[in-house]
Each structure stands twice: as C-alpha cells, then as structure tokens.
Design a protein around this motif. Structure first.
Motif, PDB file in Angstrom:
ATOM      1  N   ARG A  32      53.206  26.138 -16.352  1.00  0.00           N
ATOM      2  CA  ARG A  32      52.987  26.861 -15.102  1.00  0.00           C
ATOM      3  C   ARG A  32      54.290  26.950 -14.293  1.00  0.00           C
ATOM      4  NH1 ARG A  32      48.176  24.892 -14.184  1.00  0.00           N
ATOM      5  NH2 ARG A  32      48.898  23.005 -13.156  1.00  0.00           N
ATOM      6  N   HIS A  34      57.325  26.904 -15.658  1.00  0.00           N
ATOM      7  CA  HIS A  34      58.299  27.678 -16.444  1.00  0.00           C
ATOM      8  C   HIS A  34      57.565  28.841 -17.119  1.00  0.00           C
ATOM      9  CE1 HIS A  34      61.393  24.617 -15.919  1.00  0.00           C
ATOM     10  NE2 HIS A  34      60.412  23.744 -16.058  1.00  0.00           N
ATOM     11  N   GLN A  35      57.322  29.882 -16.343  1.00  0.00           N
ATOM     12  CA  GLN A  35      56.492  30.982 -16.827  1.00  0.00           C
ATOM     13  C   GLN A  35      57.176  31.842 -17.880  1.00  0.00           C
ATOM     14  OE1 GLN A  35      54.630  33.054 -13.596  1.00  0.00           O
ATOM     15  NE2 GLN A  35      53.621  31.204 -12.872  1.00  0.00           N
ATOM     16  N   GLU A  36      58.468  31.608 -18.146  1.00  0.00           N
ATOM     17  CA  GLU A  36      59.147  32.336 -19.221  1.00  0.00           C
ATOM     18  C   GLU A  36      58.813  31.733 -20.593  1.00  0.00           C
ATOM     19  OE1 GLU A  36      62.011  29.035 -18.071  1.00  0.00           O
ATOM     20  OE2 GLU A  36      60.582  30.316 -17.046  1.00  0.00           O
ATOM     21  N   SER A  38      55.841  30.000 -23.372  1.00  0.00           N
ATOM     22  CA  SER A  38      54.430  30.049 -23.730  1.00  0.00           C
ATOM     23  C   SER A  38      54.217  29.255 -25.011  1.00  0.00           C
ATOM     24  CB  SER A  38      53.970  31.494 -23.938  1.00  0.00           C
ATOM     25  OG  SER A  38      54.599  32.053 -25.069  1.00  0.00           O
ATOM     26  N   LYS A 101      58.694  33.620 -23.915  1.00  0.00           N
ATOM     27  CA  LYS A 101      57.773  34.759 -23.955  1.00  0.00           C
ATOM     28  C   LYS A 101      58.537  35.985 -24.429  1.00  0.00           C
ATOM     29  CE  LYS A 101      54.365  33.490 -20.525  1.00  0.00           C
ATOM     30  NZ  LYS A 101      53.771  33.793 -19.230  1.00  0.00           N
TER      31      LYS A 101
END
Length: 122
Positions: A32, A34-36, A38, A101
C-alpha cells in the motif's frame, strides 16, 4: 527479507521470531505504501533454457535466419509470429513475488520436472 533486515539493523519489530517472517499484514501495508509494486506470479524458465540463451547462440540463429529470409524473398507482410505454450500434468504451486507494476515478464528458474508435457502453438 524484511525480518532479516530488521534483525541486522537491531530494530524493534512486530515480526514472528518463530516464523522468521514479516507476515501478510506487513506485506499488504508495504504494498500500500509502494503502489508501484505488485504481487505477480512468475513465469518459470528452465535452467537449460537460461544456460542456452547466450550471445553466441543468438548470433548463430541470425546467421542461419538472414540467408533463409533472402532465399524465401517474401515481403514482411507474409511473416507471422507464433508463440508456444506448454501444459504440464504435474501440478505445482507457484509462489508470487513482488515486482514493478507494468513489467511484462516476471521470471523464475525452475528445475526439469518429470511427467507429460503438452505443447500448443498459437
């Protein structure tokens, strides 16, 4: 890795010392923040394929390919791309890993497995 880093740095942490792991809650919080990044399922690649993918083998391929293309003498619109996929009768669980991502291919090394393999070309 987060657990090991916390131990090395001497940080206070809520991680399980029995499991020597950070846990799912920490991972979800990390993702959450580090949204870059996945979670991705890697595409397994055999060690034999990795060892065979060398510059000299690629050069050999094009040394054969380019003269054949000159002999065939077709225009580029007559060339088609095809891809193969394989289906194995051996079931195995693939662990997910953290990746950027938008990265198209995420790979992991796999050992050769016994069992039947069905190859499909599309």
């Amino acid at each position: 890795m987060a657990f090991q880093l916390a131990i090395m740095k001497g940080l206070n942490h809520p991680f399980s010392k029995n499991d020597e792991a950070a846990g799912r809650k920490w991972l979800h919080s990390f993702l959450r923040r580090h949204q870059e990044l996945s979670l991705r399922k890697p595409q397994s690649t055999s060690m034999a394929r990795i060892r065979g993918f060398k510059q000299e083998n690629v050069i050999k391929f094009f040394d054969i390919y380019e003269p054949l293309m000159n002999i065939i003498n077709h225009s580029p619109n007559r060339l088609y791309n095809c891809d193969e996929t394989d289906l194995t009768v051996i079931q195995h669980e693939v662990n997910k890993l953290v990746s950027l991502k938008g990265k198209r291919q995420v790979g992991s090394v796999s050992s050769a497995e016994r069992g039947s393999l069905v190859t499909g070309v599309t």
